[in-house]
Structure formats: structure tokens, C-alpha cells
Scaffold this active site. Sequence first.
Site, PDB file in Angstrom:
ATOM      1  N   ASP A 122      43.678  36.570  33.525  1.00 46.51           N
ATOM      2  CA  ASP A 122      44.116  37.898  34.341  1.00 46.51           C
ATOM      3  C   ASP A 122      44.165  37.762  35.722  1.00 46.51           C
ATOM      4  OD1 ASP A 122      41.496  37.937  34.475  1.00 46.51           O
ATOM      5  OD2 ASP A 122      41.659  40.088  34.923  1.00 46.51           O
TER       6      ASP A 122
ATOM      7  N   LYS B 166      39.291  22.804  34.876  1.00 47.16           N
ATOM      8  CA  LYS B 166      39.844  22.901  36.208  1.00 47.16           C
ATOM      9  C   LYS B 166      39.028  21.556  36.890  1.00 47.16           C
ATOM     10  CE  LYS B 166      41.636  26.872  38.216  1.00 47.16           C
ATOM     11  NZ  LYS B 166      41.551  28.126  38.909  1.00 47.16           N
TER      12      LYS B 166
ATOM     13  N   ASP C  98      38.271  30.179  27.684  1.00 47.16           N
ATOM     14  CA  ASP C  98      39.731  30.056  28.100  1.00 47.16           C
ATOM     15  C   ASP C  98      39.900  28.960  29.058  1.00 47.16           C
ATOM     16  OD1 ASP C  98      38.083  31.483  30.068  1.00 47.16           O
ATOM     17  OD2 ASP C  98      39.717  33.204  30.150  1.00 47.16           O
TER      18      ASP C  98
ATOM     19  N   ARG D 263      47.027  39.196  30.477  1.00 48.00           N
ATOM     20  CA  ARG D 263      46.302  38.501  29.450  1.00 48.00           C
ATOM     21  C   ARG D 263      47.345  38.300  28.314  1.00 48.00           C
ATOM     22  NH1 ARG D 263      40.882  38.017  30.933  1.00 48.00           N
ATOM     23  NH2 ARG D 263      40.074  39.860  31.793  1.00 48.00           N
TER      24      ARG D 263
ATOM     25  N   PHE E 166      45.729  28.560  40.487  1.00 51.35           N
ATOM     26  CA  PHE E 166      45.299  29.730  40.038  1.00 51.35           C
ATOM     27  C   PHE E 166      46.330  30.125  38.905  1.00 51.35           C
ATOM     28  CE2 PHE E 166      44.689  34.292  39.072  1.00 51.35           C
ATOM     29  CZ  PHE E 166      43.314  34.332  39.096  1.00 51.35           C
TER      30      PHE E 166
ATOM     31  N   ASP F  68      35.987  26.392  35.344  1.00 50.94           N
ATOM     32  CA  ASP F  68      36.120  26.342  36.790  1.00 50.94           C
ATOM     33  C   ASP F  68      35.066  25.689  37.657  1.00 50.94           C
ATOM     34  OD1 ASP F  68      37.530  26.427  39.305  1.00 50.94           O
ATOM     35  OD2 ASP F  68      37.232  28.603  39.576  1.00 50.94           O
TER      36      ASP F  68
HETATM   37  P1  5GP Z   1      33.458  29.359  36.669  1.00 49.42           P
HETATM   38  O1  5GP Z   1      31.860  29.936  36.397  1.00 49.42           O
HETATM   39  O2  5GP Z   1      33.612  28.048  35.681  1.00 49.42           O
HETATM   40  O3  5GP Z   1      33.872  29.009  38.191  1.00 49.42           O
HETATM   41  O4  5GP Z   1      34.480  30.458  36.232  1.00 49.42           O
HETATM   42  C1  5GP Z   1      35.021  30.593  35.206  1.00 49.42           C
HETATM   43  C2  5GP Z   1      35.707  31.841  34.896  1.00 49.42           C
HETATM   44  O5  5GP Z   1      36.547  32.088  36.199  1.00 49.42           O
HETATM   45  C3  5GP Z   1      36.616  32.050  34.127  1.00 49.42           C
HETATM   46  O6  5GP Z   1      36.201  32.353  32.878  1.00 49.42           O
HETATM   47  C4  5GP Z   1      37.830  33.016  34.621  1.00 49.42           C
HETATM   48  O7  5GP Z   1      37.186  34.258  34.351  1.00 49.42           O
HETATM   49  C5  5GP Z   1      37.697  32.680  35.949  1.00 49.42           C
HETATM   50  N1  5GP Z   1      38.784  31.924  36.570  1.00 49.42           N
HETATM   51  C6  5GP Z   1      38.820  30.550  37.010  1.00 49.42           C
HETATM   52  N2  5GP Z   1      39.885  30.050  37.192  1.00 49.42           N
HETATM   53  C7  5GP Z   1      40.958  30.856  36.921  1.00 49.42           C
HETATM   54  C8  5GP Z   1      42.197  30.985  36.912  1.00 49.42           C
HETATM   55  O8  5GP Z   1      42.936  29.670  37.323  1.00 49.42           O
HETATM   56  N3  5GP Z   1      42.766  32.093  36.759  1.00 49.42           N
HETATM   57  C9  5GP Z   1      42.163  33.234  36.206  1.00 49.42           C
HETATM   58  N4  5GP Z   1      42.691  34.152  35.654  1.00 49.42           N
HETATM   59  N5  5GP Z   1      40.624  32.967  36.153  1.00 49.42           N
HETATM   60  C10 5GP Z   1      40.296  32.042  36.453  1.00 49.42           C
END
Ligand code: 5GP
Length: 194
Positions: free
Chosen positions: A153, A125, A94, A159, A146, A97
Site C-alpha cells: 500500500d 528487497k 508480503d 492493496r 518502492f 525490506d
Molecule cells: P522491514 O522491517 O523488513 O524493513 O519492513 C517490512 C515492511 O515495510 C513491510 O511489511 C512493508 O509494510 C514495508 N515496506 C517495505 N518495502 C516496501 C515497499 O516497497 N512498498 C510498500 N508498500 N511497503 C514496503
Amino acid sequence: MNETFVEVVAESRLMRRIAELGKEISADYAGRRPVVLGVLNGCLPFIADLVRSMPGPMEIEFLSLTRFGEEGRVSIAMDTTTPLQGRHVLIVEDIVDTGLTLASLRRMIEIRDPASVATVALLDKVPRRIIEIPIEYRGFEIGDEFLLGYGLDWEGQYRNLRSLWAVTDLSVLKRDPYALNQETATTGEGFGAR
Ligand code: 5GP
């Protein structure tokens, strides 16, 4: 008007972009039979719409991850049923980040000796990335906001929203996780996503 929640990508725009992605990926995978591998739970609406815009042969598989610690370490909570050795694996995420989750996941998949690994992420992101990680296909580049909806979620909620929403003030959701009224959430393109 409630300024805390702003619709940033309307359903029609999501559908158009996902159809384009499906077309591009299908062309690249012509003659191959990929394993399209969704990362639960956030991938659910995205993978459903994506695979329906990819007419070629494929298998659809899922896994889910458990995150622990601050460094983005993950373990597999629910694994695939198909062995990935020798297969062309397309990871469906999805949102990416910091990139830590995807980096760990790719390492865990690569150990299984697939023929190839690529990732499609609906949302990238970019400014938050702390580890360099390839994302072969991306739907939208976004900033630091965010987001909620279309798989994303807050405490398990939202979701099932059909479009993507930005939360301008997270303290509102921290006080009340149900603050965004799903039933009256209206449409209208917002800011941010390119
Ligand atoms: P990363 O390991 O890339 O930092 O984190 C990815 C995970 O962080 C995503 O799979 C999601 O669960 C959560 N996440 C990151 N940004 C967002 C956001 O803007 N909204 C939501 N709901 N979850 C996010």
C-alpha cells in the site's frame, strides 16, 4: 505515458511464481499440518493465492503488528486464535525490506515453542537488508524500488491492484496519494524483479 508508475510484475507472472512456491512448500511439508500464518494487511492477496496452490492439510491463521520507533520494533496488535506450541509455523509476508520486522516477529513466534518456523516472502528487497534473517521461500528478489499493489500500500491504498507496480518518484505520491489511477492502470512487464 506516465513514467512515475511502472508495472514490474504482471498478474500472470505472479500467479506462475506463486504456483511454483506452493508446489515446493507443499512437497516440503508433506505429512505435516502447518499453521500458515499471514501477517496482515499486506499478505492478503498473496496468502489467498498461495494456500490455494497448496492442496495438503493446513490451518490458516493471521496476526497483525504495530511498528514503533525507527529500529523496527514491533508488538502484536491482533494475535492468532490457535496456540502455536508444537506446530509447524509458516510465516507469510508480503515483503522483507530491512528484515527488522521479520526478525522481531520470528523471535516472538519462537518464544511460543513451535515445532518449526519458516518464512515465505513474496518479495525480498535484498540490497536493503540490515539484519541477517532466514527466508526459506521467496517469490522474487527485487532492488531498492518502492512497490505498490498486490497487498502493498501507500497510505492504505492500492492493496487491491492485481499486479505489482514500482514508484519511480515518491514525491508524486507524497503530493497526491491517489496519483496512480487504478482504473486505467494497464499491463505490460517492466523492470527489476527476477
Ligand atoms: P522491514 O522491517 O523488513 O524493513 O519492513 C517490512 C515492511 O515495510 C513491510 O511489511 C512493508 O509494510 C514495508 N515496506 C517495505 N518495502 C516496501 C515497499 O516497497 N512498498 C510498500 N508498500 N511497503 C514496503
